[in-house]
Design a protein around this motif. Structure first.
Motif: not given
Length: 90
Positions: A34-36, A47-55
């Motif tokens: 899911d990592l973008l 920060t990591a951006r995933y399909l469903d938001g940031e973390r």
């Protein structure tokens, strides 16, 4: 009908280019499918951006040493200030 395409990449190569604590956190999260993208800006938390938001990856801010660590492990920068990891899709 929805067709989902899986993207294959060289995530292990990218992880080896990151400071160990940041790479370790991404490995712990274990959401590579899911990592973008990842954002490493000096003075901000990584920060990591995933399909469903940031973390947020770490509570500490990215330092110049972190950026230098990455720069030392990726390819040369070209005229438009871009660089990549050799022999990978990016």
């Amino acid at each position: 009908m929805t067709i989902q395409q899986r993207i294959t990449d060289n995530l292990d190569v990218m992880l080896s280019s990151l400071p160990p604590d940041i790479a370790g956190r991404l490995t712990e999260i274990n959401r590579s499918d899911d990592l973008l993208e990842m954002i490493l800006d000096v003075g901000r938390v990584p920060t990591a951006r995933y399909l469903d938001g940031e973390r947020t990856l770490l509570e500490r801010e990215v330092t110049r040493d972190d950026i230098e660590y990455v720069v030392a492990r990726i390819g040369e920068f070209d005229a438009d200030n871009r660089a990549g990891i050799e022999r990978t899709l990016h």
